[in-house]
Every structure is written in C-alpha cells, then in structure tokens.
Enzyme design. Structure first.
Site, mmCIF file in Angstrom:
data_model
loop_
_atom_site.group_PDB
_atom_site.id
_atom_site.type_symbol
_atom_site.label_atom_id
_atom_site.label_comp_id
_atom_site.label_asym_id
_atom_site.label_seq_id
_atom_site.Cartn_x
_atom_site.Cartn_y
_atom_site.Cartn_z
ATOM 1 N N LYS A 1 0.850 -1.196 0.000
ATOM 2 C CA LYS A 1 0.000 0.000 0.000
ATOM 3 C C LYS A 1 0.880 1.238 0.000
ATOM 4 C CE LYS A 1 -3.678 2.425 2.382
ATOM 5 N NZ LYS A 1 -4.727 2.381 3.403
ATOM 6 N N SER B 1 -10.282 5.153 -5.176
ATOM 7 C CA SER B 1 -11.261 6.219 -5.407
ATOM 8 C C SER B 1 -10.807 7.232 -6.451
ATOM 9 C CB SER B 1 -11.556 6.909 -4.078
ATOM 10 O OG SER B 1 -10.362 7.410 -3.492
ATOM 11 N N LYS C 1 -2.026 -1.526 -3.922
ATOM 12 C CA LYS C 1 -2.919 -0.373 -3.879
ATOM 13 C C LYS C 1 -2.124 0.916 -3.937
ATOM 14 C CE LYS C 1 -6.133 1.783 -0.786
ATOM 15 N NZ LYS C 1 -6.313 2.070 0.586
HETATM 16 C C1 PBG Z 1 -7.729 3.620 5.161
HETATM 17 C C2 PBG Z 1 -7.984 3.254 3.750
HETATM 18 C C3 PBG Z 1 -7.806 4.116 2.670
HETATM 19 C C4 PBG Z 1 -8.293 3.457 1.541
HETATM 20 C C5 PBG Z 1 -8.738 2.185 1.951
HETATM 21 N N1 PBG Z 1 -8.517 2.066 3.345
HETATM 22 C C6 PBG Z 1 -7.309 5.513 2.625
HETATM 23 C C7 PBG Z 1 -6.028 5.865 3.228
HETATM 24 O O1 PBG Z 1 -5.139 5.051 3.435
HETATM 25 O O2 PBG Z 1 -5.898 7.060 3.525
HETATM 26 C C8 PBG Z 1 -8.347 4.057 0.174
HETATM 27 C C9 PBG Z 1 -9.339 3.529 -0.795
HETATM 28 C C10 PBG Z 1 -9.633 4.394 -1.959
HETATM 29 O O3 PBG Z 1 -9.008 5.455 -2.186
HETATM 30 O O4 PBG Z 1 -10.547 4.028 -2.719
HETATM 31 N N2 PBG Z 1 -7.059 2.820 5.965
#
Ligand code: PBG
Length: 332
Positions: free
Chosen positions: A202, A282, A256
C-alpha cells in the site's frame, strides 16, 4: 521477431485479430464477475442514500440499504463486498474505542449481511482512521505514529469483526507486524477459517483523496501517511512487505493503488504466486467518471479495459467501485 509465430512470409498477427471468433479464441485472460470485490460506504440512519461528491455514482448507504445492495450484488454473482464506515465525528476519539465496539456500524452491517445474503463474502477494513480524531490509521503521540500500541487496537478490531461474521479481514493500516498479531489472535479465539487479505503493498498515494471524503477523514487528517505507507518510488520495498505479510499469515495480498502500480502487481504474482488483488482506488474511479461525464472518453469501455488490464497484470481480482456495473454488463 515474434517467437510465437513463424516469420515467413511475414508475421501476420492480424490473422488472429480478423474476426470476433478468432479474437475470442486467442484472448489470453478473461474478466469475470468472479474477479470483483465491491467496496461500499456505510453510514448511520435508515433509508439514507447520500452521494459522495467526488465519486459520482457512489453513495454512502445506511444499514438497511447496504443489506439490499449486498443482496443485489449476491444475485449478480459478485463474490465479495467490502465495508467502509463513515463515522459520526462525535464517535471519533483519541483511543479509537469505537473501532472494536461489537455493535459499531461495520459490525452490525457484517451480521446483517451474513444473515440476509449468506453467499457473498464480507470483507472489512482494519485501520483506525475512521475512528481517530486525527484521521490517522494508527495512534499518534507527539506527532509520531505508535506502531505496537496500534497493533493491540487493530487486534481488538479484527476479533470484533471476526466475531460479527466477517469472512475476509483487510488490514490497511501498514503497521509492522500486524498480520502476525491478528493471525495469532484469530487462532487463539477459534476463528481459524477467517481469511486475511493484507494491504501489503500500500503506497502513500494522492489517489485516495475522494475516499477520505467518503469516510469523512479528509477534514480530520493532520499531515500525511508517509511514515507508514510505502513511497511510490519503491518497488523492492513493496515486494519485501508482501513477502513479510505472507510469512506472517496473510492468505491474500493486495496492491494499492491499482492502475499506476500494475508493475508491482505483476512482480508480486510472478514472485510469490499467492492470491493477488489490486485496489482500483477512489481517485482512479473519479478520473474515469470525470472524463466520461465530460464526454472525453467512453466511460463504459474505459472501465472494462481498465479492469481487463488488472487481469493481464496477474491480479486474481480487483476491488472496484464499478463492480455492480461491470457485473451487470458481464452477466448480459
Ligand atoms: C484507510 C484506507 C484508505 C483506503 C482504503 N482504506 C485511505 C487511506 O489510506 O488514507 C483508500 C481507498 C480508496 O481510495 O478508494 N485505511
């Protein structure tokens, strides 16, 4: 020179592209409904369907409507739904206790979905950000994210979700050692068949903006997440994190964001062979929707192409906000 086709008189690759039948016959990967995981946003109330401004077509749904959505997804054959709560600001605290409240929004939704749509797997998110007054995924002290104390909270959160009936736990927090801790707690609590899909690779990405609006974390977030999420420049580090999480007991791993990180997905699949997923996040969704709304691209075709490319890159599945739309198209 092509290695798959004789060179004489000419490598005519157009032969196998000449008709739909030949194209179908020679297609190397397929996109199927079985590849889809649908992320949905939960909120409190009843009969509430609240649009997310930066994600046209995506809504925050109250529990009753999430249950309905899960039933529809189940009928479409979508194998999994993933829950993200929009948390009332009044429930956000420094100790994030709402995260492991057995009756919190997420845990009530898990139980309700398992009761009414038993054939769809329910996936969760494990991280403190929806419950944290400062919007971070871990505890903050003196401006630092505290790794090991955060893990204790994540373990409580994981156990509450497993108890509620979750099928797939998704630790997205990026603390070191959380997979091992969650796995051993699950074993100890007789939840041996609960799977873990680690958000292993991530990245600290700016593509998460619309999501943070959707869960109400944008306003709360102080600073950035660069001390725990991976630098977008780092491929070796991402692979090391995937290896570590698999060794610690993850059943599935995730990359991700998705589309800008397909090289990572390919490397993960080639190197480890484990079930590998990507999250079309997103910001990726918002970009496709925005260009489509302007008539600049054909939204439906780009949506399908983007998802096919995840398959070509080696992903076994994709978390995508497009899931129900894609499923409806694929089911004809
Ligand atoms: C938070 C989390 C995030 C997403 C999934 N879980 C955002 C972040 O890490 O700030 C992002 C998903 C997306 O942008 O669609 N733990």
């Amino acid at each position: 020179m092509s290695v798959t086709q004789a060179p004489f008189p000419l490598a005519r690759h157009r032969r196998t592209r000449a008709s739909a039948a030949l194209r179908n016959l020679t297609r190397e990967v397929e996109l199927s409904v079985n590849d889809l995981i649908w992320p949905v946003f939960l909120r409190d109330g009843e009969g509430v369907c609240e649009p997310v401004a930066s994600m046209p077509g995506v809504n925050r749904l109250s529990l009753d409507l999430v249950v309905k959505a899960a039933q529809e997804a189940e009928a479409l054959g979508i194998p999994a739904i993933c829950l993200f709560p929009y948390t009332d600001p009044l429930l956000k605290t420094e100790d994030c206790a709402e995260a492991w409240n057995p009756k919190n929004l997420t845990n009530r939704a898990i139980a309700a979905i398992k009761k009414t749509a038993p054939n769809i797997a329910v996936m969760t998110d494990i991280a403190l950000d929806p419950y944290n007054i400062n919007g971070h995924d871990g505890y903050v002290r003196d401006g630092q994210i505290i790794n090991d104390e955060t893990i204790e909270a994540l373990v409580k959160m994981a156990l509450a979700q497993a108890e509620a009936g979750a099928d797939i736990l998704g630790p997205s927090d990026m603390m070191d050692g959380r997979i091992r801790a969650i796995r051993s707690a699950l074993e100890g609590a007789n939840h041996r068949n609960v799977t873990i899909m680690s958000y292993a690779a991530k990245f600290a990405s700016s593509y998460y903006g619309p999501f943070r609006d959707a869960v109400g974390a944008s306003g709360a977030l102080k600073g950035d997440k660069k001390t725990y999420q991976i630098d977008p420049a780092n491929r070796n580090e991402a692979l090391a994190c995937v290896e570590r999480d698999l060794m610690e007991g993850a059943d599935m791993v995730m990359v991700k964001p998705g589309q800008p990180y397909l090289d990572i997905a390919r490397a993960v699949k080639d190197r480890f062979g484990a079930p590998t997923y990507a999250y079309q996040v997103s910001g990726e969704y918002a970009m496709i929707e925005a260009a489509a709304a302007n008539g600049w691209i054909d939204g439906e075709k780009v949506m399908l192409e983007s998802l096919m490319c995840f398959r070509r890159a080696g992903c076994d599945g994709v978390l995508t906000y497009f899931a129900p739309r894609v499923a409806a198209i694929l089911q004809g």
